[in-house]
Scaffold this active site. Structure first.
Site, mmCIF file in Angstrom:
data_model
loop_
_atom_site.group_PDB
_atom_site.id
_atom_site.type_symbol
_atom_site.label_atom_id
_atom_site.label_comp_id
_atom_site.label_asym_id
_atom_site.label_seq_id
_atom_site.Cartn_x
_atom_site.Cartn_y
_atom_site.Cartn_z
ATOM 1 N N HIS A 218 15.445 32.755 53.865
ATOM 2 C CA HIS A 218 14.888 33.144 55.161
ATOM 3 C C HIS A 218 13.580 32.399 55.471
ATOM 4 O O HIS A 218 12.515 33.020 55.647
ATOM 5 C CB HIS A 218 14.624 34.655 55.181
ATOM 6 N N ARG B 16 21.925 32.485 62.283
ATOM 7 C CA ARG B 16 22.684 31.466 63.031
ATOM 8 C C ARG B 16 22.567 30.102 62.374
ATOM 9 O O ARG B 16 23.547 29.358 62.273
ATOM 10 C CB ARG B 16 22.159 31.394 64.466
ATOM 11 N N SER C 234 21.996 29.474 59.225
ATOM 12 C CA SER C 234 22.735 29.445 57.957
ATOM 13 C C SER C 234 24.209 29.150 58.192
ATOM 14 O O SER C 234 24.842 28.426 57.407
ATOM 15 C CB SER C 234 22.574 30.775 57.211
#
Length: 479
Positions: free
Chosen positions: A284, A292, A294
């Protein structure tokens, strides 16, 4: 019991065994859990490990333990020789695990670090021949589908639909609907993945700016603040996942990028794409847009590995987000295979509405070294469904639609829009036109027997697909 490891008494460490004995036992008999091994080795003294090596200089498991000890302590053991000698040993057994290239080689200890990624970011996946075969079948069928002469006339329309559906469903997973401008930008970014640009912080920032809906959330670099994921609930219980602390992010993302940019090793393409995609969302690195992005990165990985055939210079696409959207509960389960245990390593205190204090009780190794088997299986399953349901079925649908349109167009003098409406209405109602539609203004002039003939044409053309219920949201292909 599936989670029980039964060990003969003469093999198990004795009651008086040292922590080093247990580390060596784990290296020899258990699945490699690098984050656990590294934390255990942190508690072992240099003298204990040096003495063990002196007694068994070429022991392969001792040398592996020494290699990891030096990494976790950031210094070399003081050994009386330039090299332990013995054959080089791989930290990961290639017969038991998927492996990458040799990221690092210790000449002193004669150890190769050959994980899926470098030590800074190295998920672990046990070799699974059945999973490998499933993934290869998907890619072989995709190549056959893209190269089949009978599909040539419809491929461009199917791929256009697939790119659009992937875009919309990736946003839909986040409960968002992209604006037309954002949709076009996202589509362009997906198409540009065929350029196979290496993943860098600058490129990831560029992609993050592409996938977010709110321009106020555009980033210029990786985050320097702690972020978290929150769901329904009160106080600290609402915090479902806490990514790594910002001061650990540069090292983790550096390792992740090296893994993501590598195409070496024997890792099946879909397994590698799963580790790249889920590894990114676990880290993250941005405050917004990570989910989105990823999913976009799974496609980047497949393009980088040249796993997708080209059609007129455009890379084909496995609409993974479409499959994930259809099976959101399974997607959540795959995410939680890592996020649930990681959340337990944080103490979270609620100090005010949406304000928390975070205290990390472990080390960043847990974010670098995780078991990727669940996400590898999930992405492979999504790829199977994306191919069968989003590409092959869509191709069959368009071909049947084109055939019905052509036959109706040759038999009746009707506007194209009327033909499209008739096919759509008849398909929606199991091969028959409902009575309420027969008096529609668009059908003025058509006799009842003509409508029945048209319905028969539609039913015949779609006969091979009639066992599956028609989808109400299918759009008529361009005539």
């Amino acid at each position: 019991m599936a989670d029980l490891l039964a060990v003969p008494r003469h093999v198990a460490p004795p009651e008086h065994a040292t922590l080093l004995d247990h580390v060596l036992f784990a290296l020899k008999h258990e699945d490699l859990q690098l984050h656990v091994l590294l934390e255990a080795l942190r508690l072992i003294s240099a003298d204990a490990l040096t003495a063990a090596l002196a007694a068994q200089r070429t022991g392969s498991y001792l040398r592996k333990a020494a290699f990891l000890w030096e990494k976790v302590h950031g210094r070399e053991l003081s050994l009386p020789w330039e090299s332990t000698g013995g054959n080089y040993v791989d930290l990961f057994d290639p017969e038991a695990y998927y492996v990458g290239p040799v990221w690092e080689r210790s000449q002193r200890l004669r150890v190769n670090f050959n994980g899926l990624g470098p030590l800074e970011f190295c998920p672990v996946v046990r070799r699974d021949d059945a999973l490998t075969a499933r993934g290869q079948r998907v890619l072989d069928r995709l190549r056959d589908w893209a190269g089949h002469a009978g599909n040539r006339a419809t491929l461009d329309r199917v791929l256009s639909w697939a790119y659009l559906a992937e875009t919309r469903d990736s946003f839909a997973i986040e409960n968002e609907r992209p604006s037309p401008d954002k949709e076009r930008t996202f589509l362009h970014a997906m198409a540009a993945l065929r350029e196979q640009r290496p993943l860098t912080e600058d490129y990831l920032v560029e992609l993050q700016n592409t996938v977010i809906s709110n321009p106020m959330m555009a980033e210029a670099e990786f985050r320097h603040r702690q972020n978290w994921l929150q769901r329904g609930g009160h106080g600290a219980l609402a915090v479902r996942y806490v990514p790594p602390p910002p001061d650990a992010l540069q090292t983790l993302m550096g390792g992740w990028a090296r893994m993501a940019n590598s195409v070496e090793g024997d890792v099946p393409p879909l397994v590698r794409a799963a580790l790249v995609s889920f590894g990114f969302v676990f880290l993250h690195p941005f405050m917004d847009g990570n989910g989105r992005l990823s999913r976009l990165l799974a496609h980047h990985s497949l393009n980088l590995q040249q796993a997708l055939p080209l059609v007129d210079g455009q890379a084909t696409l496995l609409p993974l987000s479409v499959a994930m959207k259809r099976h959101e509960a399974d997607y959540l389960t795959a995410l939680e295979s890592f996020s649930r245990p990681a959340r337990l390593l944080w103490d979270v205190t609620c100090v005010a509405d949406h304000q928390f204090l975070f205290d990390f009780k472990s080390t960043p190794h847990v974010y670098a070294h995780w078991n990727g088997e669940a996400v590898a299986r999930f992405v492979t399953t999504c790829a199977e469904q994306a191919l069968a349901q989003s590409l092959i079925e869509e191709t069959e649908f368009i071909q049947a639609y084109d055939q019905a349109f052509d036959r109706i167009d040759r038999a009746f003098d009707l506007p194209n829009r009327t033909v499209n409406l008739l096919i759509h209405w008849i398909r929606q109602h199991g091969g028959k036109l409902p009575e309420r539609r027969r008096n529609a203004p668009e059908l003025v002039g058509l006799q009842a027997e003509q409508i029945d003939d048209i319905a028969a044409i539609v039913a015949a053309c779609f006969h091979a697909r009639e066992q599956a219920p028609p989808s109400d949201d299918r759009q008529a292909p361009e005539a």
